[in-house]
Design a protein around this motif. Structure first.
Motif, PDB file in Angstrom:
ATOM      1  N   ALA A 106       0.522  -1.278   0.013  1.00  0.00           N
ATOM      2  CA  ALA A 106       0.105   0.097  -0.101  1.00  0.00           C
ATOM      3  C   ALA A 106       1.009   1.237  -0.642  1.00  0.00           C
ATOM      4  CB  ALA A 106      -0.932  -0.050   1.637  1.00  0.00           C
ATOM      5  N   ALA A 107       0.673   1.995  -0.684  1.00  0.00           N
ATOM      6  CA  ALA A 107       1.445   3.329  -0.803  1.00  0.00           C
ATOM      7  C   ALA A 107       1.247   4.542  -0.313  1.00  0.00           C
ATOM      8  CB  ALA A 107       1.300   3.982  -2.510  1.00  0.00           C
ATOM      9  N   VAL A 108       1.968   5.198   0.313  1.00  0.00           N
ATOM     10  CA  VAL A 108       0.971   6.238   1.382  1.00  0.00           C
ATOM     11  C   VAL A 108       0.969   7.750   1.202  1.00  0.00           C
ATOM     12  CG1 VAL A 108       2.560   7.372   3.255  1.00  0.00           C
ATOM     13  CG2 VAL A 108       3.390   5.608   3.640  1.00  0.00           C
ATOM     14  N   GLY A 109      -0.838   8.676   1.100  1.00  0.00           N
ATOM     15  CA  GLY A 109      -0.757   9.413   0.383  1.00  0.00           C
ATOM     16  C   GLY A 109      -0.637  10.326   0.773  1.00  0.00           C
ATOM     17  N   THR A 110      -1.370  11.321   0.218  1.00  0.00           N
ATOM     18  CA  THR A 110      -0.609  12.808   0.769  1.00  0.00           C
ATOM     19  C   THR A 110      -0.853  13.413   2.067  1.00  0.00           C
ATOM     20  OG1 THR A 110      -2.896  13.585  -0.343  1.00  0.00           O
ATOM     21  CG2 THR A 110      -0.891  13.586  -1.983  1.00  0.00           C
ATOM     22  N   LYS A 111      -1.912  12.295   2.575  1.00  0.00           N
ATOM     23  CA  LYS A 111      -2.205  13.608   4.149  1.00  0.00           C
ATOM     24  C   LYS A 111      -1.087  11.892   4.970  1.00  0.00           C
ATOM     25  CE  LYS A 111      -6.337  14.707   3.417  1.00  0.00           C
ATOM     26  NZ  LYS A 111      -7.721  14.900   3.340  1.00  0.00           N
ATOM     27  N   GLY A 112      -0.052  10.700   4.671  1.00  0.00           N
ATOM     28  CA  GLY A 112       0.235  10.558   5.027  1.00  0.00           C
ATOM     29  C   GLY A 112       0.383   9.165   5.484  1.00  0.00           C
ATOM     30  N   SER A 113      -0.822   8.651   4.788  1.00  0.00           N
ATOM     31  CA  SER A 113      -1.280   7.606   5.514  1.00  0.00           C
ATOM     32  C   SER A 113      -1.148   6.331   4.401  1.00  0.00           C
ATOM     33  CB  SER A 113      -2.921   7.595   6.121  1.00  0.00           C
ATOM     34  OG  SER A 113      -3.040   6.231   6.426  1.00  0.00           O
ATOM     35  N   ALA A 165      -4.314  -0.220   6.136  1.00  0.00           N
ATOM     36  CA  ALA A 165      -3.823  -0.991   5.245  1.00  0.00           C
ATOM     37  C   ALA A 165      -2.327  -0.973   5.307  1.00  0.00           C
ATOM     38  CB  ALA A 165      -4.774  -0.890   3.640  1.00  0.00           C
ATOM     39  N   THR A 166      -2.270  -1.840   4.221  1.00  0.00           N
ATOM     40  CA  THR A 166      -0.591  -2.647   4.095  1.00  0.00           C
ATOM     41  C   THR A 166      -0.712  -3.240   2.739  1.00  0.00           C
ATOM     42  OG1 THR A 166      -1.011  -4.898   5.016  1.00  0.00           O
ATOM     43  CG2 THR A 166      -0.064  -3.319   6.608  1.00  0.00           C
ATOM     44  N   THR A 167      -1.746  -3.560   2.155  1.00  0.00           N
ATOM     45  CA  THR A 167      -1.216  -4.409   1.450  1.00  0.00           C
ATOM     46  C   THR A 167      -2.350  -4.013   0.065  1.00  0.00           C
ATOM     47  OG1 THR A 167      -0.317  -6.248   1.937  1.00  0.00           O
ATOM     48  CG2 THR A 167      -1.161  -6.348  -0.247  1.00  0.00           C
ATOM     49  N   GLU A 168      -1.968  -3.176  -1.537  1.00  0.00           N
ATOM     50  CA  GLU A 168      -3.410  -3.091  -1.947  1.00  0.00           C
ATOM     51  C   GLU A 168      -3.147  -4.115  -3.665  1.00  0.00           C
ATOM     52  OE1 GLU A 168      -2.288   1.944  -2.673  1.00  0.00           O
ATOM     53  OE2 GLU A 168      -1.971   0.278  -4.724  1.00  0.00           O
TER      54      GLU A 168
END
Length: 59
Positions: free
Chosen positions: A10-17, A28-31
């Motif tokens: 899972a990629a970290v978004g613009t809000k740091g999560s 989340a850890t996996t997409e």
């Protein structure tokens, strides 16, 4: 049951999560990426739920 065509960390978004798990709302850890009718659906899973995910149809 629908199988994803790709899984990735899972990629970290613009809000740091990385977002929340679709099953339990934990971090989340996996997409999992699914191809459905000309679109790509991304569902996120935590480690606990990924081990038992049946990959329900994302439609």
């Amino acid at each position: 049951m629908v199988k994803p065509f790709q899984t990735r960390p899972a990629a970290v978004g613009t809000k740091g999560s990385s977002g929340f798990c679709v099953l339990c709302a934990d971090t989340a850890t996996t997409e999992a990426l699914f191809k459905v009718e000309g679109a790509i659906i991304i569902q996120r899973y935590c480690d606990r739920c990924l081990a038992q995910a049946n990959y329900e149809s994302p439609t």
